[in-house]
Every structure is written in structure tokens, then in C-alpha cells.
Design a protein around this motif. Sequence first.
Motif, PDB file in Angstrom:
ATOM      1  N   VAL A 470      15.327  46.572 -37.133  1.00 50.51           N
ATOM      2  CA  VAL A 470      16.134  47.312 -37.840  1.00 50.51           C
ATOM      3  C   VAL A 470      16.945  46.551 -38.750  1.00 50.51           C
ATOM      4  CG1 VAL A 470      16.041  49.063 -36.127  1.00 50.51           C
ATOM      5  CG2 VAL A 470      17.959  47.165 -36.379  1.00 50.51           C
ATOM      6  N   ASP A 471      17.484  47.117 -39.877  1.00 50.58           N
ATOM      7  CA  ASP A 471      18.534  46.565 -40.700  1.00 50.58           C
ATOM      8  C   ASP A 471      19.922  46.479 -40.112  1.00 50.58           C
ATOM      9  OD1 ASP A 471      19.586  48.845 -41.438  1.00 50.58           O
ATOM     10  OD2 ASP A 471      18.567  48.875 -43.160  1.00 50.58           O
ATOM     11  N   ASP A 472      20.961  45.934 -41.037  1.00 48.33           N
ATOM     12  CA  ASP A 472      22.227  45.703 -40.411  1.00 48.33           C
ATOM     13  C   ASP A 472      22.666  47.176 -39.863  1.00 48.33           C
ATOM     14  OD1 ASP A 472      22.109  43.099 -40.806  1.00 48.33           O
ATOM     15  OD2 ASP A 472      23.649  43.272 -42.265  1.00 48.33           O
ATOM     16  N   SER A 473      22.451  48.107 -40.564  1.00 50.57           N
ATOM     17  CA  SER A 473      22.992  49.630 -40.312  1.00 50.57           C
ATOM     18  C   SER A 473      22.143  50.190 -39.218  1.00 50.57           C
ATOM     19  CB  SER A 473      23.206  50.243 -41.581  1.00 50.57           C
ATOM     20  OG  SER A 473      22.083  50.273 -42.154  1.00 50.57           O
ATOM     21  N   GLY A 474      21.006  49.565 -38.824  1.00 48.03           N
ATOM     22  CA  GLY A 474      20.242  50.169 -37.459  1.00 48.03           C
ATOM     23  C   GLY A 474      19.010  50.928 -37.979  1.00 48.03           C
ATOM     24  N   ARG A 475      18.798  50.902 -39.248  1.00 52.68           N
ATOM     25  CA  ARG A 475      17.653  51.592 -40.022  1.00 52.68           C
ATOM     26  C   ARG A 475      16.382  50.748 -39.912  1.00 52.68           C
ATOM     27  NH1 ARG A 475      21.450  53.957 -43.556  1.00 52.68           N
ATOM     28  NH2 ARG A 475      21.079  51.901 -44.609  1.00 52.68           N
ATOM     29  N   PRO A 476      15.222  51.454 -39.362  1.00 51.97           N
ATOM     30  CA  PRO A 476      13.972  50.431 -39.232  1.00 51.97           C
ATOM     31  C   PRO A 476      13.707  49.930 -40.813  1.00 51.97           C
ATOM     32  CG  PRO A 476      13.555  52.639 -38.291  1.00 51.97           C
ATOM     33  CD  PRO A 476      14.887  52.677 -38.948  1.00 51.97           C
ATOM     34  N   VAL A 477      13.192  48.735 -40.812  1.00 48.88           N
ATOM     35  CA  VAL A 477      12.974  48.209 -42.023  1.00 48.88           C
ATOM     36  C   VAL A 477      11.471  48.225 -42.388  1.00 48.88           C
ATOM     37  CG1 VAL A 477      14.611  46.264 -41.867  1.00 48.88           C
ATOM     38  CG2 VAL A 477      12.372  45.833 -40.967  1.00 48.88           C
ATOM     39  N   PRO A 478      10.922  48.325 -43.448  1.00 55.30           N
ATOM     40  CA  PRO A 478       9.400  48.375 -43.843  1.00 55.30           C
ATOM     41  C   PRO A 478       8.657  47.478 -43.292  1.00 55.30           C
ATOM     42  CG  PRO A 478      10.919  48.648 -45.838  1.00 55.30           C
ATOM     43  CD  PRO A 478      11.764  48.261 -44.646  1.00 55.30           C
ATOM     44  N   ALA A 479       7.514  47.456 -42.992  1.00 55.34           N
ATOM     45  CA  ALA A 479       6.522  46.565 -42.752  1.00 55.34           C
ATOM     46  C   ALA A 479       6.694  45.247 -43.533  1.00 55.34           C
ATOM     47  CB  ALA A 479       5.182  47.024 -42.757  1.00 55.34           C
ATOM     48  N   GLY A 480       6.661  44.124 -42.847  1.00 54.57           N
ATOM     49  CA  GLY A 480       6.666  42.943 -43.878  1.00 54.57           C
ATOM     50  C   GLY A 480       8.117  42.296 -44.034  1.00 54.57           C
ATOM     51  N   GLU A 481       9.385  43.012 -43.926  1.00 52.19           N
ATOM     52  CA  GLU A 481      10.454  42.667 -44.133  1.00 52.19           C
ATOM     53  C   GLU A 481      11.023  42.252 -42.907  1.00 52.19           C
ATOM     54  OE1 GLU A 481      12.923  45.371 -46.456  1.00 52.19           O
ATOM     55  OE2 GLU A 481      11.578  45.526 -47.717  1.00 52.19           O
ATOM     56  N   GLY A 482      12.055  40.928 -42.814  1.00 53.71           N
ATOM     57  CA  GLY A 482      12.870  40.682 -41.795  1.00 53.71           C
ATOM     58  C   GLY A 482      13.691  41.688 -41.610  1.00 53.71           C
ATOM     59  N   GLY A 483      14.098  41.603 -40.281  1.00 56.61           N
ATOM     60  CA  GLY A 483      15.184  42.305 -39.807  1.00 56.61           C
ATOM     61  C   GLY A 483      15.550  41.964 -38.406  1.00 56.61           C
ATOM     62  N   LEU A 484      16.390  42.613 -37.646  1.00 54.76           N
ATOM     63  CA  LEU A 484      16.785  42.448 -36.314  1.00 54.76           C
ATOM     64  C   LEU A 484      16.182  43.231 -35.384  1.00 54.76           C
ATOM     65  CD1 LEU A 484      20.803  42.716 -37.475  1.00 54.76           C
ATOM     66  CD2 LEU A 484      19.404  40.719 -37.165  1.00 54.76           C
ATOM     67  N   LEU A 485      15.780  42.358 -34.131  1.00 49.09           N
ATOM     68  CA  LEU A 485      15.005  42.921 -33.139  1.00 49.09           C
ATOM     69  C   LEU A 485      15.927  43.589 -31.969  1.00 49.09           C
ATOM     70  CD1 LEU A 485      11.996  43.066 -31.758  1.00 49.09           C
ATOM     71  CD2 LEU A 485      12.645  41.014 -30.843  1.00 49.09           C
ATOM     72  N   VAL A 486      15.534  45.017 -31.860  1.00 54.16           N
ATOM     73  CA  VAL A 486      16.366  45.566 -30.858  1.00 54.16           C
ATOM     74  C   VAL A 486      15.323  46.456 -29.948  1.00 54.16           C
ATOM     75  CG1 VAL A 486      18.137  46.428 -32.280  1.00 54.16           C
ATOM     76  CG2 VAL A 486      16.306  48.098 -32.240  1.00 54.16           C
ATOM     77  N   ALA A 487      15.958  46.687 -28.813  1.00 55.81           N
ATOM     78  CA  ALA A 487      15.148  47.332 -27.639  1.00 55.81           C
ATOM     79  C   ALA A 487      15.727  48.887 -27.591  1.00 55.81           C
ATOM     80  CB  ALA A 487      15.178  46.764 -26.222  1.00 55.81           C
ATOM     81  N   GLY A 514      25.048  50.388 -30.591  1.00 59.26           N
ATOM     82  CA  GLY A 514      25.269  51.428 -29.806  1.00 59.26           C
ATOM     83  C   GLY A 514      24.524  51.329 -28.580  1.00 59.26           C
ATOM     84  N   ASP A 515      23.655  52.153 -28.445  1.00 58.06           N
ATOM     85  CA  ASP A 515      22.802  52.261 -27.115  1.00 58.06           C
ATOM     86  C   ASP A 515      21.556  51.637 -27.450  1.00 58.06           C
ATOM     87  OD1 ASP A 515      21.540  53.976 -28.793  1.00 58.06           O
ATOM     88  OD2 ASP A 515      21.577  55.740 -27.344  1.00 58.06           O
ATOM     89  N   ARG A 516      21.572  51.023 -28.391  1.00 58.71           N
ATOM     90  CA  ARG A 516      20.276  49.832 -28.630  1.00 58.71           C
ATOM     91  C   ARG A 516      20.698  48.536 -28.392  1.00 58.71           C
ATOM     92  NH1 ARG A 516      17.621  51.932 -34.037  1.00 58.71           N
ATOM     93  NH2 ARG A 516      19.959  51.866 -34.703  1.00 58.71           N
ATOM     94  N   TYR A 517      19.848  47.990 -27.533  1.00 57.00           N
ATOM     95  CA  TYR A 517      20.138  46.501 -26.945  1.00 57.00           C
ATOM     96  C   TYR A 517      19.747  45.453 -28.188  1.00 57.00           C
ATOM     97  CZ  TYR A 517      19.045  41.797 -24.841  1.00 57.00           C
ATOM     98  OH  TYR A 517      19.000  40.742 -24.515  1.00 57.00           O
ATOM     99  N   PHE A 518      20.757  44.792 -28.676  1.00 54.70           N
ATOM    100  CA  PHE A 518      20.460  43.842 -29.838  1.00 54.70           C
ATOM    101  C   PHE A 518      20.327  42.510 -29.113  1.00 54.70           C
ATOM    102  CE2 PHE A 518      23.060  40.715 -32.508  1.00 54.70           C
ATOM    103  CZ  PHE A 518      22.064  40.495 -33.426  1.00 54.70           C
ATOM    104  N   ALA A 519      19.117  41.941 -29.353  1.00 56.02           N
ATOM    105  CA  ALA A 519      18.436  40.719 -28.918  1.00 56.02           C
ATOM    106  C   ALA A 519      18.879  39.349 -29.499  1.00 56.02           C
ATOM    107  CB  ALA A 519      16.881  40.767 -29.000  1.00 56.02           C
ATOM    108  N   GLY A 520      19.549  39.510 -30.670  1.00 56.46           N
ATOM    109  CA  GLY A 520      19.761  38.250 -31.336  1.00 56.46           C
ATOM    110  C   GLY A 520      18.918  37.553 -32.043  1.00 56.46           C
ATOM    111  N   ASP A 521      17.618  38.224 -32.010  1.00 55.57           N
ATOM    112  CA  ASP A 521      16.504  37.503 -32.634  1.00 55.57           C
ATOM    113  C   ASP A 521      16.217  38.203 -34.032  1.00 55.57           C
ATOM    114  OD1 ASP A 521      15.632  35.210 -31.436  1.00 55.57           O
ATOM    115  OD2 ASP A 521      14.746  36.633 -29.844  1.00 55.57           O
ATOM    116  N   GLY A 522      15.793  37.447 -35.244  1.00 59.02           N
ATOM    117  CA  GLY A 522      15.199  38.277 -36.169  1.00 59.02           C
ATOM    118  C   GLY A 522      13.689  38.111 -36.158  1.00 59.02           C
ATOM    119  N   ALA A 523      13.034  39.407 -36.677  1.00 56.77           N
ATOM    120  CA  ALA A 523      11.669  39.638 -36.546  1.00 56.77           C
ATOM    121  C   ALA A 523      11.383  40.387 -37.847  1.00 56.77           C
ATOM    122  CB  ALA A 523      11.703  40.335 -35.178  1.00 56.77           C
TER     123      ALA A 523
END
Length: 670
Positions: A470-487, A514-523
Amino acid sequence: MTEPTARTVQITRPAITDQHGVIESHHLPEAHEYAPTQAFRAQTNVHGEIYAQAADFEAFWAEQARTLAWRRPFTRVLDWRPPHAEWFSDGELNACENALDRHVAAGLGDRVAIHWEGEPGDTRAVTYGELLDTVKRLANVLEGLGIRAGDRVAIHMPMIPETVAAMLACARIGAVHSVVFGGFSAESLRARIDDAGARLVITADGGFRKGRVSPLKPTVDRALALHPDRPSSVEHVLVVRRGRNEIDWVEGRDLWWHEEVPFASPMHEAPALPAEHPLFILYTSGTTGRPKGVLHTTGGYLAQAAFTHRTVFDLKPDTDVYWCTADVGWITGHTYLAYAPLVNAATQVMYEGTPDTPDWSRWWRIVERYGVTILYTAPTAIRAAMKVGRQVPQGHDLSSLRVLGSVGEPINPEAWLWYREIIGGGRAPIVDTWWQTETGAIMASPLPGVTTLKPGSAQRPVPGVSLAVVDDSGRPVPAGEGGLLVADRPWPSMLRGVWDDEQRYRDTYWSVFGDRYFAGDGARLDEDGDLWLLGRVDDVMNVSGHRLSTAEIESALVAHHAVAEAAVVGAPDPDTGQAVVAFVVLKRNQHLVELQDAPAELRAHVAATIGAIARPKAVHVVPDLPKTRSGKIIRRVLAALASGAEVGDLTTVSDPSVIDTIRGIIAADG
Ligand code: PRX
């Protein structure tokens, strides 16, 4: 959190030459995709349908949990009150019974649980029956020392079977173990003992490393003697004799294992414990100077550990010989050495020492000798073996290997291909497993009989787990783009908290989404939906697959009397993935350290304060650090300088001339 995606760490692509100067990667086939062979598919434990079967994730995990032995079956599966999850909470079980008693009761008492090899070459084959006998006696010793369910026990041990026995004996009586890696300093050990309030320390006189005895009990003694004004919570120290190095003895406090355990009763009933009973605390580096005690509990942890071990490695407990090279001081050693293989009744190898002792063929001799079929190790180890050259492993029969695992850091495609070709004989599938101390068990990985492998990708969440980028605001990023990994939903082996620090638990993992776990990894996800890890997005470094905190190393540096200011960054390193690079400003008029001696002195100081794993690769003495106008150190600029990259936008730097000065110093330091 600032600049979350800007600090992604690129996957290193080192051109590794062996001792003869041959570029190893030039001898490898081009990377492409590798579908499972017909032969592998025909015998694999699970098929592609498993993903669909896991669609109802709660029902799926309940089914997995039922493979464990429950004293009282659970009726509730998941109770999710973000950010707190409870799994199987009305059930009762005993972790040790699951790892040992039930296998012995099923007639597997003579099966080898651990083929152990000491670094000097001594060996032991410990059966399930023998391990259970030791654990029962030790459980009686612990109870005799007044250790009760919920009490904390610190374990500071070498890689010997007694270490696994110690963990399981704690689990058996419901005591919470806190294993502190043997390479940590007295100060680091004491901080962890204090934070957990441990009543007992289990240690050894010393263990073998690189052909010498590396002392452990002396570190425990020093740790307990620190802060004389503030005595520690420790009442007893139980000591295994291993290194036979000389040690001090505190009468009344210290006990020899060999004088207690063999004489204790071999009768011990494992109590039924609630599924959410704490199993262990494991400290890991975070973004502040203080390590955090990641807390895991029993039922959910064991369920996911056992399931992933069976499916990701395609484990056949009756025939496989499994070897995880991780030290028990890290989460990989907890989940995939101490718990999952035993819960699954596997036979495993445990090796005490380093891969280069007495020479680099050590690991490959072990694979050959025990007929290892599944090898689980870290990219750093693969790159080290690659650097030594293929002729070393090629001198051994590695044909028993049928599944290869990787963990701890992104694996660069060159190392992946070398691992496959040279270690796996071009046949064995590689499972690149992404997970963390906090996740407790594997979260993303190919399944060896199902997934078409892509070198360098962790590919898919394991069945029952859901991840998103996802991006900073929690929206899924399009395929191929870097973002933040959440569970985006809870999983059974997730951490249940940070020991004694609810606020830190919330702030670190749940304040961002919020209720999604932020892993601290980029992906990023590729067009096929496969997952590519891009490295940490916070101030945590990954050196040889070990997590280190920039803040922790900085506070060690500024604690040195000669240091006025320090900034630490991770720089790409062809061997260790990342390397610790420190920039220090020395105090004016200090005469205690000669300038030319300062880097060596400060590197040694960090190793003594935290442990050798944290020793910076380079310490640059600089006149000033790049700062914002308000005086904040801009680590992004230092990280770029340390890796020889473009420094980028400098408008926020109050005195840009320091950049050229620092660049000159880095060049001069070599
Ligand atoms: O950055 C990720 C990296 O290691 C971090 C977790 O470190 P630790 O808690 O010490 O656990 C290591 C062993 C599970 C993650 O946040 N990491 C772990 N596995 C991978 C990885 N990065 C890329 N690929 C992996 N397979």
C-alpha cells in the motif's frame, strides 16, 4: 514516519569472484522461471487447491490447529479486537507435549530428534525419548528452584541440544523463555534480563566458535554485576559444562547442570496451559535505542509454525533430514529449529560452530554425512560460500538435498542461481521465505511443489495469510510500484505484544494503518501478483540477515567519552547485504583517543557495548553532520554518501558544504 518509500534499499547484485578470480555468476544459466518438476509434484504434500481451501481463513487455521494435541479442544477460533488478537483462546495444550511426549507415546521414542555436531567434531544423536527424559528432569529442576508458570527465564547458550531442552522445559512448565543470542555483550544481556525480570539464567561455561572457546558464563557474571546499586532479578544461574573454560562461581547462586539434571526425577506431568499462555519473549531491534521484547503465545504460534514447516519445506517426517543453520538466539532458530521440526516429529541436524571451521567444506561435509534433504539458511551464507568458490561444495555429495530455503534478507538472483545450481544440483526448488520476529512464522513463500519459482521473489502469502502493498495513505499501489508491506488481517503466530510496553506495540505496528499490521518493509507486487521485498523503510538495518537498529548503535557511540555526535546508516554490501557505517563528530579538546586510532577504538567500543554483530564496518570521523536548519541529522544524505549514490535534494541541508567534506573523508578512508 517520514519518507517511507524514499529509503528503500536496493537489492544488491554483487559480482562475486571466487578465490581464483572467476566471476561466479558468469558460469550460471540466465535467470528464468522454474516450474516444479513432474517428479516433485507427484510426491508433494499440498497442491494448488490449498489456496482456495484457505479462503475461509479462520476455518483453515482451525483445521491446521487441530493437527496439534489439545488437552481441551478450542471452540473459539479468532477473537480480533485490533490491535489484539486471540487465537483458539478457550483451548488448552502444552507446547512441550506437542514437541515430545506425543511422539514418544506414538512409538517414535527411538527416532533421532537431533543429529548434533560440535565444532571440534564431537557428535551426538539425541532421540525423541532421550530429549523428553532430559526435559522432564530439567522441568523438575526448574520447579525445584521455584520457577512457576509465567516466570521468565533467560537462556544464554551455545548451539547444543541442552539449549533446545532448556527452551522446551520452560515451555513445559509454562515459564516464559527469553533466549539472548550468545554473541551479545554483558550490557545487552543485562538490559534484556532487566526488561523481562528473569529469575533464572540458563547458560554454559562457553561454546566453540572458530576453533576457540567463546565464553558465555563470564558474560552472565559481568551482566549480573553491572549496576551494583540495582541488583538484578536473577536468583540462580544454571550452567551446562561445554567449553571447559575457567569460570568464576557464586556459591548459592550458581548450579551445574550435570550436578542437578541427571539426579532429578524423570517423572513429570506436562500441565495443560491456555492457548494464549505466553511461550517466549524474543528481543529485536527497533527504531529506538531500546530493543523490544516481542511476545509470542502458544496455540496459534505452534499451529502456524508446524503448518508452514510442513508445507513450505514439503516435510516428510519419516524420511527427511532437515537442517536449519540459524542460531537459536534468533527467531528462525526458535520457530524452525526448536519448535516446528519437533512438533512435526522431524529429524534435524544442529551444528554448533561456524561454516569456515576448520575450513569452508564444513557445511557440505555435514550435508553429506547426515544425508540432509532440506537445508534452510540465509543469503549471506550462500554469498560467502559463493565467494569461496564452487569447487568446495562440488567436492561433496549433495545429492540428498531436495528442498532449499532462504530467509532473513532479500536474496539476489545471482546467489539464488548459484544456490540452485551448485548446492541444489539444478534440481532442488528454492523457497525464499519472508517473515519477521514479530510474525513468528513464515508469511510469504513459494510452495515447492506448486509455485513456479522466480529468483529473488518471496512470491505469495502462505495459505491463510493475507498481505498487501500500500501507499502512505493505505491504498493498494499498482503492480510494479514500490509501497509498504502490510498484513491486512490477523494470523495465528502474530506477536501478541511488546513485553511490558503496550504503547510501543501500538505505536510501532498499528499507528500507521489502523487494524492492518505495518511490517516496516518496502515491497512491490509484479504483474503476476508475486511479491518482491525491497528492504526496510525505517531506521532498522539488516546485516547478514540480522536486524540492527541505527539508534541503538548511535547511542553506544555517543556513550563513548570521545564522541560528541554520531549518525549510523546501512550501506549496501556485497557480502552481508547491508553494512553498518558510522559517522562521528569527536569532542573538541579530547586527548583520550588519537584521531587515527578513533575508528578502531569506536568499532571495538560498539562491539563491546552491544555485541560483535553490531561492530561498524567503517567509522568516519567528520567535522560536522548534515543537518536541517532545526538541527536534525539527515541520515538519508549520509546513506547516499556511504553507498556512493546521488545525494539528491539538498534544500533542507543547513550547510551543504559539509557534504563535500564528508565525501572527501569517505574517499580518503577508503
Ligand atoms: O526486512 C525483512 C527481512 O528481515 C526482517 C525481519 O528480521 P528478523 O525479525 O530478524 O527476522 C529474520 C528472520 C525471519 C524483515 O522485516 N527479511 C526476512 N526475510 C526476508 C527478508 N527480506 C527479504 N526477503 C526475505 N525472505
